[in-house]
Design an enzyme around this catalytic site. Structure first.
Site, PDB file in Angstrom:
ATOM      1  N   GLY A 157     -38.963 -53.931 -20.546  1.00  0.00           N
ATOM      2  CA  GLY A 157     -39.719 -55.135 -20.625  1.00  0.00           C
ATOM      3  C   GLY A 157     -41.221 -55.221 -19.897  1.00  0.00           C
ATOM      4  O   GLY A 157     -41.817 -56.238 -19.875  1.00  0.00           O
ATOM      5  N   GLU A 191     -38.884 -50.397 -36.859  1.00  0.00           N
ATOM      6  CA  GLU A 191     -39.337 -51.796 -36.035  1.00  0.00           C
ATOM      7  C   GLU A 191     -39.529 -52.738 -36.784  1.00  0.00           C
ATOM      8  O   GLU A 191     -39.149 -53.971 -36.611  1.00  0.00           O
ATOM      9  CB  GLU A 191     -40.339 -51.301 -35.073  1.00  0.00           C
ATOM     10  CG  GLU A 191     -40.491 -52.424 -33.912  1.00  0.00           C
ATOM     11  CD  GLU A 191     -40.546 -51.813 -32.560  1.00  0.00           C
ATOM     12  OE1 GLU A 191     -40.356 -50.788 -32.252  1.00  0.00           O
ATOM     13  OE2 GLU A 191     -40.829 -52.675 -31.627  1.00  0.00           O
ATOM     14  N   SER A 236     -26.302 -45.786 -23.501  1.00  0.00           N
ATOM     15  CA  SER A 236     -27.497 -45.935 -22.653  1.00  0.00           C
ATOM     16  C   SER A 236     -27.011 -45.935 -21.298  1.00  0.00           C
ATOM     17  O   SER A 236     -26.508 -46.817 -20.922  1.00  0.00           O
ATOM     18  CB  SER A 236     -28.621 -47.052 -22.876  1.00  0.00           C
ATOM     19  OG  SER A 236     -29.344 -47.109 -22.027  1.00  0.00           O
ATOM     20  N   GLY A 243     -43.918 -53.591 -21.436  1.00  0.00           N
ATOM     21  CA  GLY A 243     -44.794 -53.449 -22.369  1.00  0.00           C
ATOM     22  C   GLY A 243     -45.794 -51.930 -22.243  1.00  0.00           C
ATOM     23  O   GLY A 243     -46.605 -51.763 -22.675  1.00  0.00           O
ATOM     24  N   LEU A 244     -44.770 -50.937 -21.731  1.00  0.00           N
ATOM     25  CA  LEU A 244     -45.054 -49.697 -21.848  1.00  0.00           C
ATOM     26  C   LEU A 244     -44.274 -48.665 -22.994  1.00  0.00           C
ATOM     27  O   LEU A 244     -44.272 -47.711 -22.970  1.00  0.00           O
ATOM     28  CB  LEU A 244     -44.601 -49.066 -20.495  1.00  0.00           C
ATOM     29  CG  LEU A 244     -45.622 -49.874 -19.323  1.00  0.00           C
ATOM     30  CD1 LEU A 244     -44.982 -49.038 -17.892  1.00  0.00           C
ATOM     31  CD2 LEU A 244     -47.132 -49.581 -19.448  1.00  0.00           C
ATOM     32  N   SER A 245     -43.850 -49.700 -23.807  1.00  0.00           N
ATOM     33  CA  SER A 245     -43.253 -48.941 -25.028  1.00  0.00           C
ATOM     34  C   SER A 245     -42.116 -48.279 -25.044  1.00  0.00           C
ATOM     35  O   SER A 245     -41.801 -47.288 -25.424  1.00  0.00           O
ATOM     36  CB  SER A 245     -44.482 -48.216 -25.800  1.00  0.00           C
ATOM     37  OG  SER A 245     -45.353 -48.871 -26.407  1.00  0.00           O
ATOM     38  N   TYR A 247     -46.036 -62.894 -31.186  1.00  0.00           N
ATOM     39  CA  TYR A 247     -46.671 -61.796 -31.851  1.00  0.00           C
ATOM     40  C   TYR A 247     -46.892 -61.901 -33.353  1.00  0.00           C
ATOM     41  O   TYR A 247     -47.837 -61.541 -33.744  1.00  0.00           O
ATOM     42  CB  TYR A 247     -45.976 -60.269 -31.340  1.00  0.00           C
ATOM     43  CG  TYR A 247     -46.523 -58.850 -31.776  1.00  0.00           C
ATOM     44  CD1 TYR A 247     -47.272 -58.337 -30.895  1.00  0.00           C
ATOM     45  CD2 TYR A 247     -46.262 -58.620 -33.053  1.00  0.00           C
ATOM     46  CE1 TYR A 247     -47.637 -57.301 -31.163  1.00  0.00           C
ATOM     47  CE2 TYR A 247     -46.882 -57.501 -33.525  1.00  0.00           C
ATOM     48  CZ  TYR A 247     -47.675 -56.709 -32.428  1.00  0.00           C
ATOM     49  OH  TYR A 247     -48.335 -55.618 -32.830  1.00  0.00           O
ATOM     50  N   ASP A 276     -47.947 -48.176 -30.752  1.00  0.00           N
ATOM     51  CA  ASP A 276     -47.154 -47.463 -29.850  1.00  0.00           C
ATOM     52  C   ASP A 276     -46.254 -46.159 -30.151  1.00  0.00           C
ATOM     53  O   ASP A 276     -46.105 -45.239 -29.290  1.00  0.00           O
ATOM     54  CB  ASP A 276     -46.100 -48.670 -29.445  1.00  0.00           C
ATOM     55  CG  ASP A 276     -46.631 -49.821 -28.896  1.00  0.00           C
ATOM     56  OD1 ASP A 276     -47.849 -49.655 -28.755  1.00  0.00           O
ATOM     57  OD2 ASP A 276     -45.828 -50.853 -28.744  1.00  0.00           O
ATOM     58  N   THR A 286     -55.358 -54.600 -32.046  1.00  0.00           N
ATOM     59  CA  THR A 286     -56.440 -54.279 -33.124  1.00  0.00           C
ATOM     60  C   THR A 286     -55.781 -53.322 -33.834  1.00  0.00           C
ATOM     61  O   THR A 286     -56.206 -53.155 -35.055  1.00  0.00           O
ATOM     62  CB  THR A 286     -57.570 -53.417 -32.293  1.00  0.00           C
ATOM     63  OG1 THR A 286     -56.751 -52.523 -31.291  1.00  0.00           O
ATOM     64  CG2 THR A 286     -58.620 -54.405 -31.628  1.00  0.00           C
TER      65      THR A 286
HETATM   66  C1  GLA Z   1     -47.282 -54.272 -29.074  1.00  0.00           C
HETATM   67  C2  GLA Z   1     -47.210 -53.612 -30.738  1.00  0.00           C
HETATM   68  C3  GLA Z   1     -48.395 -52.758 -30.924  1.00  0.00           C
HETATM   69  C4  GLA Z   1     -49.689 -53.298 -30.437  1.00  0.00           C
HETATM   70  C5  GLA Z   1     -49.625 -54.024 -29.208  1.00  0.00           C
HETATM   71  C6  GLA Z   1     -50.953 -54.823 -28.767  1.00  0.00           C
HETATM   72  O1  GLA Z   1     -47.010 -53.057 -28.274  1.00  0.00           O
HETATM   73  O2  GLA Z   1     -46.021 -52.613 -30.579  1.00  0.00           O
HETATM   74  O3  GLA Z   1     -48.475 -52.347 -32.219  1.00  0.00           O
HETATM   75  O4  GLA Z   1     -50.225 -54.366 -31.327  1.00  0.00           O
HETATM   76  O5  GLA Z   1     -48.593 -54.868 -28.920  1.00  0.00           O
HETATM   77  O6  GLA Z   1     -52.138 -54.158 -28.689  1.00  0.00           O
END
Ligand code: GLA
Length: 390
Positions: A123, A161, A66, A125-127, A223, A173, A34
């Site tokens: 990898g 990014e 790293s 999906g926790l940024s 994406y 994120d 969103t």
């Molecule tokens: C990734 C992107 C975010 C967001 C999510 C989906 O984490 O970096 O900006 O769009 O996907 O909600």
């Protein structure tokens, strides 16, 4: 004088002081895909993330390492000629952050070393990427006395990014990592960047993160495609509706006008964006009232919509969500983050945490050949300088 005191004297005399920073990862409770559609998101920063140590150099070299990827060695760049290079690998994230600061006119007048170590599973999906960007941003801000407000660092991290790394992400994120607050989730309006901290008053309920250990492959190209599909759907709606983003639409407006979207897939994508935004608003209102049952139900609806309309789930995550839904005491569960793998997030009564883990450990490896990992999330603070340790 003891060893510690001598060491700090050395640092003082030769200005070899090392500064220590931390930026958190995030978990998104609801409001997926969103952010770039001008809607709302509801993430919280985590207590784990990326640690970063800064040390000044007298020349113009930047050297990065790293501890998570020691095989990549020390990656070097020239402060005055930073560019994207594939072989720079993970270091493109911090280098892009530095370059973005320079593009905005901030002067970094000497080189430095940066050592990173992260405890976010890669990898998942926790940024982890946003946390590397923000750790670099707060390090530069402090070490070079730039005095940039935190929210500007957040915007520049997103720019890094988008333009340097090439992932056309929204702002969620970076915002969560830069603006997180202990024991609170952040309700963020991605159109205006207005935000509100909502206390995570969960009383006997835990936020459980379930890592599928299915790495989110192909995420960048898929994406970016989703983003384009939504933009095109918006364009068609704009023939009649004076809106700037899908996030401005109510469900009624969307239902009355969805025929304007000619492509069926794009209609589904837009439907997700509009409904998910409304779910996010309802979920945050429910949390404020302590109505966790409603929150959980909305999480489940979010998963179904991501699976069927937005098509960013993955079979592994569907198995995890469906298994979680079958366990009494699990209030809700959904895939979280960009999708195509990574983690699920579940709202679970404390007494149901173990039964949930048992159920997933029973079903998931057998169906996928993978083993899931579990974390009980606690919402942590923003990207910041930590006490000096060196
Ligand atoms: C990734 C992107 C975010 C967001 C999510 C989906 O984490 O970096 O900006 O769009 O996907 O909600």
């Amino acid at each position: 004088m003891n060893q510690q005191a001598l060491r700090s004297k050395f640092n003082e005399v030769f200005q070899k002081e090392k500064l220590y920073f931390f930026a958190p990862g995030r978990v998104n409770l609801i409001g997926e895909h969103t952010d770039y559609n001008g809607g709302h998101v509801f993430p919280c920063a985590l207590s784990f993330g990326t640690h970063c140590v800064f040390c000044k150099r007298d020349d113009d070299k930047i050297r990065l390492h790293s501890l998570n990827l020691p095989e990549k060695g020390v990656i070097e760049a020239d402060l005055n000629h930073i560019e994207y290079k594939k072989e720079q690998d993970w270091a493109n994230y911090p280098l892009g952050m530095i370059k973005t600061l320079q593009n905005h006119g901030y002067k970094l007048d000497h080189g430095f070393e940066l050592l990173f170590w992260g405890d976010i599973p890669n990898g998942a999906g926790l940024s982890s990427s946003a946390s590397i960007e923000l750790a670099t941003a707060v390090a530069m801000n402090k070490a070079f006395n730039l005095h940039i407000p935190q929210v500007e660092l957040v915007k520049m991290a997103q720019e890094d990014e988008n333009k340097f790394v090439g992932m056309n992400c929204g702002i969620m994120d970076q915002f969560a990592s830069g603006m997180g607050k202990e024991d609170h989730a952040i309700l963020l309006d991605c159109n205006t960047l207005d935000y509100e901290y909502v206390p995570l008053n969960l009383r006997g309920v835990s936020i459980v993160i379930i890592n599928s250990n299915k790495k989110h492959a192909l995420v960048t190209s898929e994406y970016n495609t989703r983003r384009k599909e939504c933009e095109h759907a918006l364009k068609e709606l704009q023939q009649k509706l004076p809106v700037k983003s899908l996030g401005e639409l109510s469900i009624e407006q969307f239902e009355q006008n969805k025929h304007l979207i000619t492509n069926e897939t794009e209609r589904c994508r837009a439907k997700h964006a509009v409904y998910e935004n409304q779910r996010t608003l309802q979920a945050s209102a429910a949390l404020k009232k302590g109505d966790l049952a409603t929150f959980g139900k909305l999480m489940n609806e979010s998963h179904v919509s991501l699976r069927d309309d937005y098509e960013t789930s993955a079979p592994e995550l569907d198995i995890i969500a469906e298994t979680a839904w079958s366990v009494p005491g699990v209030l809700g569960a959904r895939i979280t983050g960009g999708g195509f793998g990574g983690c699920a997030v579940a709202l679970v009564k404390d007494e149901a945490v173990k039964p949930l883990m048992d159920a997933i450990n029973r079903v998931y490896p057998q169906k996928t050949g993978l083993k899931a990992d579990f974390y009980i999330a606690s919402a942590g603070g923003p990207a910041r300088q930590m006490e000096k340790r060196y």
